[in-house]
Design an enzyme around this catalytic site. Structure first.
Site, mmCIF file in Angstrom:
data_model
loop_
_atom_site.group_PDB
_atom_site.id
_atom_site.type_symbol
_atom_site.label_atom_id
_atom_site.label_comp_id
_atom_site.label_asym_id
_atom_site.label_seq_id
_atom_site.Cartn_x
_atom_site.Cartn_y
_atom_site.Cartn_z
ATOM 1 N N CYS A 52 0.825 -1.215 0.000
ATOM 2 C CA CYS A 52 0.000 0.000 0.000
ATOM 3 C C CYS A 52 0.857 1.262 0.000
ATOM 4 O O CYS A 52 0.404 2.330 -0.421
ATOM 5 C CB CYS A 52 -0.939 -0.007 1.206
ATOM 6 N N THR A 117 8.247 -4.411 10.810
ATOM 7 C CA THR A 117 8.737 -5.722 10.375
ATOM 8 C C THR A 117 7.929 -6.341 9.245
ATOM 9 O O THR A 117 8.388 -7.280 8.604
ATOM 10 C CB THR A 117 8.732 -6.703 11.563
#
Length: 438
Positions: A52, A117
């Site tokens: 995104c 992460t």
């Protein structure tokens, strides 16, 4: 010719969401794009990372040294967009800069939330997808495997993930400090906004099961209950329900305090002064600040959470400095490996020529030395191998040392001429055999 590594991309810093949407890839488009890239001569290896917040095309190929625009053409042709409209949003890195950029991405140093992460898993998925479509070879196998190692190493060796980096996560971390076993606590949510939803998600990730949503709109509250479980309660019963809760998240649009010191004093009396955690993420505030004066009440509003968050981000930035050292070292290691590959074909050809000469001379010598035992023949053969290896050892070492130097191509050309070696011809034959499935 040495393969060039190129990355073309856009991210949250270079392009608004409406542009990022146009250049993002669905699962189906990824398959099509990777197949499309195989038709481009310059793009010998391709990996596409699409999230995104970023779209990045990683390519490797000998032709990219002189024509890095081939990567831009590939993306704009596939997406059917004009380059002029997008050129201000693109960044393009080549060679060592491209390698360093990928390592930064894998470590979360290029993310909107510093050190996150999730991107490491996305890099791994992109690499695996390209492997499935047979769009990676020696260079990208090495590059992306090392990128995954770098990401893990940064998170293991630095404190970049030790400090929460979102308001909702900070709130849950503070709750964890107050309640030793968070999953056993009863959670009540007043309001049903986006921030409340994110905080509930983090609480549920910690194992919280007992959830009550209180809201004027029963329908909106029902949506949260559908997502996370629990039950809906009428807003008019707020003061009757609060004494049962250990954690209260308040996020309404009320123009005044819905909880003041007087009301919370009565609540705490009903709880026998058992500690309670109040998270006020409403603006304007839902809970009067003097409520925190009541024994057993732990109140945090947006300013408190933001202050903790800013401190955490400072800590993450300090850890990022350590991470940059790790990435710099890993980039140098990869570049040394890549540079060494420039002379590998020459070393291989040189050894092959020396081996041909050794075998020819050995056979001639053994014919003349009639009557040698098998043991003696092996001794003579070992002698010939030792002479050849000793003779090549220093030239091979010197070649590897010169691999990173700019004039190494000239050195390679001189040695090819000196020893009559046809590296490109031999390489081409190998590729033809590979294409025929030999």
């Amino acid at each position: 010719m040495q393969n060039e590594i190129v990355v073309l991309g856009i991210n949250h810093r270079t392009a608004p969401v409406e542009i990022r949407e146009k250049l993002s890839f669905t699962e189906k488009e990824l398959d099509q794009a990777l197949s499309f890239s195989s038709e481009k001569d310059e793009l010998e290896e391709t990996v596409i990372i699409s999230t995104c917040n970023r779209t990045e095309i990683y390519c490797a190929g000998a032709g990219l040294k002189k024509n890095s625009d081939a990567v831009v053409s590939f993306l704009t042709d596939f997406k059917g967009i004009r380059e002029e409209k997008m050129k201000d949003c693109f960044y393009l890195y080549q060679g060592q800069e491209a390698v360093e950029h990928l390592f930064n991405v894998a470590a979360g140093l290029d993310s909107m939330v510093l050190g996150e992460t999730q991107i490491l898993g996305q890099v791994k998925e992109a690499y695996q997808k390209s492997m499935e479509k047979q769009r990676v070879d020696t260079i990208f196998h090495a590059l992306f495997r090392q990128a995954l190692v770098v990401g893990k190493r940064v998170h293991r060796e630095t404190a970049i993930n030790d400090h929460p980096a979102s308001v909702s996560y900070v709130a849950v971390s503070l709750a964890n400090q107050i309640f030793p076993v968070l999953k056993h606590q009863k959670v009540m949510v007043v309001g049903a906004g986006e921030m409340a939803q994110l905080t509930i998600k983090h609480l549920c990730d910690e194992g919280v099961k007992d959830l009550v949503v209180v809201n004027r709109s029963i329908q909106q509250a029902g949506k949260l209950v559908e997502l996370f479980g629990g039950r809906v309660e009428d807003y008019n019963r707020l003061l009757q329900i609060i004494p049962q809760a250990d954690i209260v998240i308040s996020s309404t649009s009320a123009p005044h305090f819905i909880l003041n010191k007087e009301k919370m004093t009565r609540v705490m009396e009903q709880r026998n002064h058992k500690k309670i955690f109040l998270i006020d993420i409403a603006v304007p505030r839902d809970i009067a600040p003097d409520v925190r004066e009541i024994p057993g009440v732990n109140l945090y509003n947006m300013d408190d959470l933001q202050a903790v968050l800013e401190n955490n981000m400072k800590e993450r930035k300090l850890a990022a400095k350590q991470a940059e050292k790790v990435i710099s070292q890993e980039t140098e290691d990869f570049q040394n490996w890549l540079n060494t590959r420039r002379v590998v074909p020459l070393i291989t050809a040189l050894r092959a020529r020396a081996e041909d000469i050794r075998r020819e001379q050995l056979e001639s010598a053994l014919e003349k030395l009639n009557g040698l035992s098998e043991k003696e023949k092996k001794t003579v053969e070992r002698l010939s191998k030792n002479i050849m290896n000793d003779l090549l050892r220093i030239p091979v070492l010197r070649l590897k040392e010169k691999a990173a130097e700019k004039d190494v191509e000239g050195c390679i050309a001189s040695l090819c001429e000196l020893f009559s070696l046809d590296i490109e011809g031999e390489q081409g034959e190998k590729e033809k055999k590979s294409d025929r499935g030999f």
